[in-house]
Design a protein around this motif. Structure first.
Motif, PDB file in Angstrom:
ATOM      1  N   ARG A   1     -67.626   7.701 -11.486  1.00 10.30           N
ATOM      2  CA  ARG A   1     -67.475   6.479 -12.062  1.00 10.30           C
ATOM      3  C   ARG A   1     -67.499   6.387 -13.560  1.00 10.30           C
ATOM      4  NH1 ARG A   1     -71.535   2.241  -9.091  1.00 10.30           N
ATOM      5  NH2 ARG A   1     -70.171   0.762 -10.219  1.00 10.30           N
ATOM      6  N   VAL A   2     -66.798   7.517 -14.100  1.00  7.74           N
ATOM      7  CA  VAL A   2     -66.612   7.645 -15.740  1.00  7.74           C
ATOM      8  C   VAL A   2     -65.246   8.000 -15.626  1.00  7.74           C
ATOM      9  CG1 VAL A   2     -67.124   8.922 -17.509  1.00  7.74           C
ATOM     10  CG2 VAL A   2     -69.087   8.426 -15.911  1.00  7.74           C
ATOM     11  N   PHE A   3     -64.351   7.408 -16.474  1.00  9.67           N
ATOM     12  CA  PHE A   3     -63.039   7.506 -16.630  1.00  9.67           C
ATOM     13  C   PHE A   3     -62.602   7.787 -18.087  1.00  9.67           C
ATOM     14  CE2 PHE A   3     -63.721   5.170 -12.864  1.00  9.67           C
ATOM     15  CZ  PHE A   3     -62.800   5.747 -11.760  1.00  9.67           C
ATOM     16  N   LEU A   4     -61.546   8.457 -18.062  1.00  6.85           N
ATOM     17  CA  LEU A   4     -61.263   8.765 -19.506  1.00  6.85           C
ATOM     18  C   LEU A   4     -59.683   8.240 -19.730  1.00  6.85           C
ATOM     19  CD1 LEU A   4     -61.151  10.262 -22.400  1.00  6.85           C
ATOM     20  CD2 LEU A   4     -60.132  11.906 -21.240  1.00  6.85           C
ATOM     21  N   LEU A   5     -59.550   7.298 -20.465  1.00  8.00           N
ATOM     22  CA  LEU A   5     -58.103   6.841 -20.979  1.00  8.00           C
ATOM     23  C   LEU A   5     -57.592   7.196 -22.139  1.00  8.00           C
ATOM     24  CD1 LEU A   5     -60.039   4.614 -19.061  1.00  8.00           C
ATOM     25  CD2 LEU A   5     -58.630   2.822 -20.211  1.00  8.00           C
ATOM     26  N   THR A   6     -56.227   7.633 -21.929  1.00  6.47           N
ATOM     27  CA  THR A   6     -55.807   8.308 -23.116  1.00  6.47           C
ATOM     28  C   THR A   6     -54.390   7.785 -23.319  1.00  6.47           C
ATOM     29  OG1 THR A   6     -54.855  10.195 -21.663  1.00  6.47           O
ATOM     30  CG2 THR A   6     -56.828  10.712 -22.949  1.00  6.47           C
ATOM     31  N   PRO A   7     -54.219   7.573 -24.761  1.00  6.21           N
ATOM     32  CA  PRO A   7     -52.918   6.691 -24.966  1.00  6.21           C
ATOM     33  C   PRO A   7     -51.751   7.838 -25.122  1.00  6.21           C
ATOM     34  CG  PRO A   7     -54.689   6.504 -26.904  1.00  6.21           C
ATOM     35  CD  PRO A   7     -55.173   7.260 -25.831  1.00  6.21           C
ATOM     36  N   SER A   8     -50.496   7.480 -24.853  1.00  2.79           N
ATOM     37  CA  SER A   8     -49.338   8.336 -24.839  1.00  2.79           C
ATOM     38  C   SER A   8     -49.298   9.599 -25.850  1.00  2.79           C
ATOM     39  CB  SER A   8     -48.050   7.577 -24.912  1.00  2.79           C
ATOM     40  OG  SER A   8     -47.904   6.921 -26.175  1.00  2.79           O
ATOM     41  N   ASN A   9     -49.729   9.365 -26.830  1.00  2.26           N
ATOM     42  CA  ASN A   9     -49.789  10.144 -28.130  1.00  2.26           C
ATOM     43  C   ASN A   9     -50.981  11.306 -28.003  1.00  2.26           C
ATOM     44  OD1 ASN A   9     -51.813   8.590 -28.886  1.00  2.26           O
ATOM     45  ND2 ASN A   9     -51.047   8.125 -31.132  1.00  2.26           N
ATOM     46  N   THR A  10     -51.667  11.072 -27.063  1.00  4.41           N
ATOM     47  CA  THR A  10     -52.797  12.124 -27.012  1.00  4.41           C
ATOM     48  C   THR A  10     -52.715  13.100 -26.014  1.00  4.41           C
ATOM     49  OG1 THR A  10     -54.179  10.308 -27.551  1.00  4.41           O
ATOM     50  CG2 THR A  10     -55.176  12.046 -26.661  1.00  4.41           C
ATOM     51  N   GLU A  11     -52.919  14.187 -26.257  1.00 11.58           N
ATOM     52  CA  GLU A  11     -52.747  15.383 -25.137  1.00 11.58           C
ATOM     53  C   GLU A  11     -54.215  15.889 -24.859  1.00 11.58           C
ATOM     54  OE1 GLU A  11     -51.363  20.047 -24.921  1.00 11.58           O
ATOM     55  OE2 GLU A  11     -51.381  19.011 -26.693  1.00 11.58           O
ATOM     56  N   ILE A  12     -54.405  15.912 -23.458  1.00 12.12           N
ATOM     57  CA  ILE A  12     -55.681  16.362 -22.828  1.00 12.12           C
ATOM     58  C   ILE A  12     -55.515  17.945 -22.411  1.00 12.12           C
ATOM     59  CG2 ILE A  12     -57.446  16.308 -21.040  1.00 12.12           C
ATOM     60  CD1 ILE A  12     -56.037  13.229 -20.343  1.00 12.12           C
ATOM     61  N   VAL A  13     -56.529  18.351 -23.265  1.00 16.76           N
ATOM     62  CA  VAL A  13     -56.735  19.970 -22.844  1.00 16.76           C
ATOM     63  C   VAL A  13     -57.775  20.213 -22.126  1.00 16.76           C
ATOM     64  CG1 VAL A  13     -56.787  22.089 -23.990  1.00 16.76           C
ATOM     65  CG2 VAL A  13     -55.677  20.330 -25.199  1.00 16.76           C
ATOM     66  N   SER A  14     -57.534  20.868 -20.914  1.00 16.65           N
ATOM     67  CA  SER A  14     -58.671  21.146 -19.959  1.00 16.65           C
ATOM     68  C   SER A  14     -58.897  22.486 -19.903  1.00 16.65           C
ATOM     69  CB  SER A  14     -58.524  20.192 -18.512  1.00 16.65           C
ATOM     70  OG  SER A  14     -57.249  20.840 -18.093  1.00 16.65           O
ATOM     71  N   GLY A  15     -60.132  22.871 -20.095  1.00 12.81           N
ATOM     72  CA  GLY A  15     -60.344  24.351 -20.184  1.00 12.81           C
ATOM     73  C   GLY A  15     -60.516  24.973 -18.896  1.00 12.81           C
ATOM     74  N   ASP A  16     -60.083  26.091 -18.467  1.00 13.87           N
ATOM     75  CA  ASP A  16     -60.268  26.707 -17.171  1.00 13.87           C
ATOM     76  C   ASP A  16     -61.832  27.164 -17.122  1.00 13.87           C
ATOM     77  OD1 ASP A  16     -57.543  26.418 -16.762  1.00 13.87           O
ATOM     78  OD2 ASP A  16     -57.042  28.156 -17.076  1.00 13.87           O
ATOM     79  N   ARG A  17     -62.301  27.276 -15.873  1.00 10.89           N
ATOM     80  CA  ARG A  17     -63.539  27.763 -15.960  1.00 10.89           C
ATOM     81  C   ARG A  17     -63.547  29.298 -16.075  1.00 10.89           C
ATOM     82  NH1 ARG A  17     -66.042  26.056 -10.371  1.00 10.89           N
ATOM     83  NH2 ARG A  17     -67.826  27.382 -11.083  1.00 10.89           N
ATOM     84  N   ALA A  18     -64.739  29.695 -16.727  1.00  9.28           N
ATOM     85  CA  ALA A  18     -64.845  31.080 -17.441  1.00  9.28           C
ATOM     86  C   ALA A  18     -64.642  32.302 -16.164  1.00  9.28           C
ATOM     87  CB  ALA A  18     -66.108  31.520 -17.904  1.00  9.28           C
ATOM     88  N   GLU A  19     -65.015  31.889 -14.818  1.00 11.64           N
ATOM     89  CA  GLU A  19     -64.853  32.892 -13.833  1.00 11.64           C
ATOM     90  C   GLU A  19     -63.242  32.906 -13.463  1.00 11.64           C
ATOM     91  OE1 GLU A  19     -65.882  30.092 -10.129  1.00 11.64           O
ATOM     92  OE2 GLU A  19     -67.402  30.978 -11.404  1.00 11.64           O
ATOM     93  N   HIS A  20     -62.311  31.935 -13.835  1.00 12.86           N
ATOM     94  CA  HIS A  20     -60.986  32.104 -13.409  1.00 12.86           C
ATOM     95  C   HIS A  20     -59.982  32.612 -14.447  1.00 12.86           C
ATOM     96  CE1 HIS A  20     -61.888  30.065  -9.750  1.00 12.86           C
ATOM     97  NE2 HIS A  20     -62.105  28.912 -10.391  1.00 12.86           N
ATOM     98  N   ARG A  21     -60.484  32.737 -15.650  1.00  9.32           N
ATOM     99  CA  ARG A  21     -60.033  33.266 -16.821  1.00  9.32           C
ATOM    100  C   ARG A  21     -59.622  34.873 -16.489  1.00  9.32           C
ATOM    101  NH1 ARG A  21     -61.993  30.372 -22.179  1.00  9.32           N
ATOM    102  NH2 ARG A  21     -61.207  28.359 -21.715  1.00  9.32           N
ATOM    103  N   SER A  22     -58.557  35.334 -17.050  1.00  5.37           N
ATOM    104  CA  SER A  22     -58.139  36.768 -16.914  1.00  5.37           C
ATOM    105  C   SER A  22     -58.333  37.297 -18.612  1.00  5.37           C
ATOM    106  CB  SER A  22     -56.822  37.026 -16.181  1.00  5.37           C
ATOM    107  OG  SER A  22     -55.965  36.437 -16.974  1.00  5.37           O
ATOM    108  N   ASP A  23     -58.171  36.494 -19.246  1.00  3.02           N
ATOM    109  CA  ASP A  23     -58.235  36.983 -20.766  1.00  3.02           C
ATOM    110  C   ASP A  23     -59.434  36.693 -21.535  1.00  3.02           C
ATOM    111  OD1 ASP A  23     -57.639  34.409 -20.743  1.00  3.02           O
ATOM    112  OD2 ASP A  23     -56.286  34.635 -22.504  1.00  3.02           O
ATOM    113  N   GLY A  24     -60.467  36.127 -20.925  1.00  3.22           N
ATOM    114  CA  GLY A  24     -61.554  35.739 -21.613  1.00  3.22           C
ATOM    115  C   GLY A  24     -62.576  36.367 -21.838  1.00  3.22           C
ATOM    116  N   PHE A  25     -63.801  36.019 -22.665  1.00  5.87           N
ATOM    117  CA  PHE A  25     -64.671  36.985 -23.126  1.00  5.87           C
ATOM    118  C   PHE A  25     -65.563  37.527 -21.710  1.00  5.87           C
ATOM    119  CE2 PHE A  25     -69.435  37.375 -23.998  1.00  5.87           C
ATOM    120  CZ  PHE A  25     -69.252  38.350 -25.151  1.00  5.87           C
ATOM    121  N   PHE A  26     -65.625  36.884 -20.875  1.00  8.10           N
ATOM    122  CA  PHE A  26     -66.551  37.218 -19.734  1.00  8.10           C
ATOM    123  C   PHE A  26     -65.722  38.288 -18.766  1.00  8.10           C
ATOM    124  CE2 PHE A  26     -68.368  33.166 -20.730  1.00  8.10           C
ATOM    125  CZ  PHE A  26     -69.492  33.373 -20.991  1.00  8.10           C
TER     126      PHE A  26
END
Length: 146
Positions: free
Chosen positions: A118-143
């Motif tokens: 029941r929580v939504f994000l509305l973004t205009p056309s000139n906005t980019e959503i950057v979603s981060g991968d979870r740390a356990e799925h990254r292959s180049d991260g700190f962990f």
């Protein structure tokens, strides 16, 4: 002030007048002149003014009823991403707000994304959503220290 007096003052059993010695007479009530105003350095900008100039604002709306949908529309038309929290609404009204938001984003070529229940994000056309991968799925991260 003794510890017994401090404890009594904390409990509200006696008046605590000990703090009066910290007040300076210059700051007592009624000493301001009619022309006096709080003056700040003109080089310092308020964060909201700077954010508005650079287009770095995000609106949050927690509507109580469908009447509050207008606030969502006004912010979104200004190009402001809006987080809509529908957790305090009745399910029927919440569905109407989601339908309104979906039409709004479609009409203005934006996107709507469910962030949580029941929580939504509305973004205009000139906005980019950057979603981060979870740390356990990254292959180049700190962990990933293999």
């Amino acid at each position: 002030m003794g510890s017994v007096r401090k404890a009594s003052a904390w409990l509200g059993l006696v008046d605590d007048n000990d703090d009066e010695r910290y007040y300076d007479d210059d700051y007592s009530e009624g000493t301001e002149q009619p022309g006096d105003a709080w003056v700040t350095d003109p080089r310092v900008k308020v964060a909201s003014d700077t954010a508005e100039e650079k287009g770095r604002r995000i609106g949050t709306v927690t509507p109580d009823s469908f009447r509050d949908a207008r606030a969502i529309g006004e912010l979104f038309r200004e190009g402001v991403p809006v987080i809509v929290n529908l957790t305090s609404m009745e399910p029927g009204d919440a569905k109407r707000v989601v339908d309104f938001a979906a039409g709004l984003t479609f009409g203005l070529r934006g996107t709507i994304e469910r962030v949580a229940n029941r929580v939504f994000l509305l973004t205009p056309s000139n906005t980019e959503i950057v979603s981060g991968d979870r740390a356990e799925h990254r292959s180049d991260g700190f962990f990933n220290q293999s």
